[in-house]
Design a protein around this motif. Structure first.
Motif, PDB file in Angstrom:
ATOM      1  N   SER A 115       0.811  -1.210   0.000  1.00 23.47           N
ATOM      2  CA  SER A 115       0.000   0.000   0.000  1.00 23.47           C
ATOM      3  C   SER A 115       0.846   1.263   0.000  1.00 23.47           C
ATOM      4  CB  SER A 115      -0.938  -0.001   1.199  1.00 23.47           C
ATOM      5  OG  SER A 115      -0.171  -0.119   2.367  1.00 23.47           O
ATOM      6  N   SER A 116       2.178   1.130  -0.213  1.00 24.00           N
ATOM      7  CA  SER A 116       2.988   2.347  -0.116  1.00 24.00           C
ATOM      8  C   SER A 116       2.673   3.319  -1.251  1.00 24.00           C
ATOM      9  CB  SER A 116       4.479   2.016  -0.069  1.00 24.00           C
ATOM     10  OG  SER A 116       4.893   1.463  -1.288  1.00 24.00           O
ATOM     11  N   ALA A 117       2.303   2.822  -2.436  1.00 24.73           N
ATOM     12  CA  ALA A 117       2.002   3.734  -3.557  1.00 24.73           C
ATOM     13  C   ALA A 117       0.770   4.581  -3.241  1.00 24.73           C
ATOM     14  CB  ALA A 117       1.790   2.945  -4.843  1.00 24.73           C
ATOM     15  N   SER A 118      -0.291   3.914  -2.737  1.00 26.34           N
ATOM     16  CA  SER A 118      -1.511   4.674  -2.445  1.00 26.34           C
ATOM     17  C   SER A 118      -1.337   5.540  -1.194  1.00 26.34           C
ATOM     18  CB  SER A 118      -2.706   3.725  -2.282  1.00 26.34           C
ATOM     19  OG  SER A 118      -2.440   2.726  -1.318  1.00 26.34           O
ATOM     20  N   SER A 119      -0.664   5.005  -0.170  1.00 24.35           N
ATOM     21  CA  SER A 119      -0.568   5.786   1.068  1.00 24.35           C
ATOM     22  C   SER A 119       0.334   7.001   0.881  1.00 24.35           C
ATOM     23  CB  SER A 119      -0.096   4.928   2.230  1.00 24.35           C
ATOM     24  OG  SER A 119       1.134   4.331   1.928  1.00 24.35           O
ATOM     25  N   MET A 120       1.480   6.799   0.221  1.00 23.84           N
ATOM     26  CA  MET A 120       2.404   7.916   0.080  1.00 23.84           C
ATOM     27  C   MET A 120       1.863   8.980  -0.876  1.00 23.84           C
ATOM     28  SD  MET A 120       4.554   7.817   2.184  1.00 23.84           S
ATOM     29  CE  MET A 120       5.333   6.833   3.394  1.00 23.84           C
ATOM     30  N   SER A 121       1.227   8.549  -1.980  1.00 24.13           N
ATOM     31  CA  SER A 121       0.714   9.571  -2.901  1.00 24.13           C
ATOM     32  C   SER A 121      -0.434  10.361  -2.269  1.00 24.13           C
ATOM     33  CB  SER A 121       0.314   8.952  -4.248  1.00 24.13           C
ATOM     34  OG  SER A 121      -0.581   7.883  -4.071  1.00 24.13           O
ATOM     35  N   SER A 122      -1.276   9.688  -1.471  1.00 26.51           N
ATOM     36  CA  SER A 122      -2.384  10.446  -0.861  1.00 26.51           C
ATOM     37  C   SER A 122      -1.849  11.436   0.188  1.00 26.51           C
ATOM     38  CB  SER A 122      -3.436   9.516  -0.248  1.00 26.51           C
ATOM     39  OG  SER A 122      -2.885   8.726   0.765  1.00 26.51           O
ATOM     40  N   LEU A 123      -0.776  11.037   0.882  1.00 23.84           N
ATOM     41  CA  LEU A 123      -0.154  11.949   1.852  1.00 23.84           C
ATOM     42  C   LEU A 123       0.397  13.192   1.144  1.00 23.84           C
ATOM     43  CD1 LEU A 123       1.113  12.485   4.753  1.00 23.84           C
ATOM     44  CD2 LEU A 123       3.135  11.308   3.886  1.00 23.84           C
ATOM     45  N   ILE A 124       1.134  12.969   0.056  1.00 22.13           N
ATOM     46  CA  ILE A 124       1.759  14.091  -0.667  1.00 22.13           C
ATOM     47  C   ILE A 124       0.683  15.020  -1.244  1.00 22.13           C
ATOM     48  CG2 ILE A 124       3.254  14.724  -2.621  1.00 22.13           C
ATOM     49  CD1 ILE A 124       4.617  13.148  -0.308  1.00 22.13           C
TER      50      ILE A 124
END
Ligand code: PMV
Length: 354
Positions: A115-124
């Motif tokens: 889930s790092s792609a979805s979690s990190m992009s939503s954070l940014i």
């Protein structure tokens, strides 16, 4: 709207996971890929992040609280803090605000889906919405920036900020391609516009090796140069296949890429076998069904044992019957996730950029 106090404000973004057809594996410098990659954004495997920001008392240190699915998570918080410290000089918000970050996934985190792609992009996307609230920034510039900073957090996250197919990494096949951020691939034949991704959960156990450790293994890999050459060729061929609606080439590239990724890990030092016996059973069944039915369908895998079964929406009904009859027996507790190509990130509540 949230129950915010007078001094609080909030932003909220949903961002999807993505599945790579040409795989990113190996990096150099500051999160620069050693080869180009192509993926498409998904629709249902999504992270939703909300940041409530309020004026900070004092001090130069970044001030955050992080909770995942309602529970404070110190180890994630430390990871995020390390990343924010790295990008701090490019944002003014860290000096002004305390950030309360709340994140949740729309898919079970126990499924073993990265889930790092979805979690990190939503954070940014949240951070940039706060940073640019009072400034003019075109939609294009906003998402380019989002892709750039997502890449620094987790390479493949940079491909999640656009809908449909995206390309990350410099390639001669596409002039505006870049190592620093992903771009949207817009010339896509309609047969690829509604791709389905049925994610067959062979095991929900935690990854045997983190992707950062995996990328590192490519540094001294004996097949490194051959792999870079192959990924570049596949990128050129896939861009063409996507344009022309050439499903046969798509299948060949997609499956070769998945197996090459696993071959790289099997032949690394130390070596990792990330597929399980049931992953191989499913692969055999998919190939058999393709031969027997003549349907366009193929598999891919990330750095783990779970199988992504890809096919156009037109054959969805028959393929779901096939999954239920022949593949679920190889899945952990009959577990699978029905996903499909998606429309990219979405800002919730405020409509800053959509
Ligand atoms: O973004 P990372 O560092 O989690 O690496 C992702 C690597 C693969 O998922 C295996 C391939 C890819 O291109 O997504």
């Amino acid at each position: 709207m949230n129950n915010l106090t007078k001094t609080e404000n909030s932003v909220k973004w949903q961002s999807p996971s993505n599945i790579a057809i040409v795989k990113y594996w190996g990096k150099k410098g500051i999160q620069i890929p050693i080869n180009p990659s192509i993926s498409f954004s998904l629709s249902n495997t999504i992270t939703e992040t909300e940041i409530i920001y309020s004026p900070k008392q004092s001090g130069k240190n970044i001030s955050i609280d992080f909770s995942f699915e309602g529970i404070n998570n110190k180890s994630f918080e430390e990871k995020i803090l390390r990343y924010l410290t790295q990008i701090k000089s490019k944002f003014s918000i860290f000096d002004k605000y305390h950030l309360q970050i709340k994140s949740k996934n729309t898919f079970p985190h126990s499924a073993g889906i990265a889930s790092s792609a979805s979690s990190m992009s939503s954070l940014i996307l949240c951070l940039l919405s706060i940073e640019h609230k009072e400034k003019q920034l075109s939609k294009d510039a906003f998402f380019k920036k989002a892709s750039f900073f997502s890449r620094l957090a987790s390479g493949s996250a940079c491909r999640s900020v656009y809908p449909g197919f995206t390309l990350w990494g410099k390639t001669d096949a596409f002039q505006s391609s870049s190592d620093e951020c992903a771009i949207s691939l817009s010339e896509i034949h309609p047969v690829f516009n509604d791709l389905q991704d049925s994610i067959l959960i062979v095991s929900s156990a935690q990854k045997k090796i983190s992707s950062s450790a995996g990328h590192q293994l490519m540094e001294l890999h004996p097949y490194k140069e051959a792999r870079i050459k192959q990924a570049n060729q596949h990128t050129t061929q896939l861009i063409q296949a996507l344009k022309l609606g050439d499903f046969e080439s798509f299948i060949r590239i997609c499956e070769t890429e998945a197996l090459s990724l696993h071959a790289m890990m099997m032949t690394s030092n130390p070596s990792y076998i990330l597929m399980e016996a049931n992953s191989l059973k499913i692969i055999e069944k998919i190939r058999q069904f393709r031969n027997d039915s003549g349907f366009d369908l193929c598999f891919t895998l990330d750095a783990g044992p779970n199988i992504h079964l890809l096919y156009p929406k037109s054959t969805k009904e028959e393929i779901i019957k096939f999954i239920k009859a022949e593949l679920l027996v190889y899945c952990e507790s009959d577990n699978w996730i029905a996903d499909e190509m998606g429309n990219g990130p979405k800002e919730l509540d405020k409509q800053f950029y959509e």
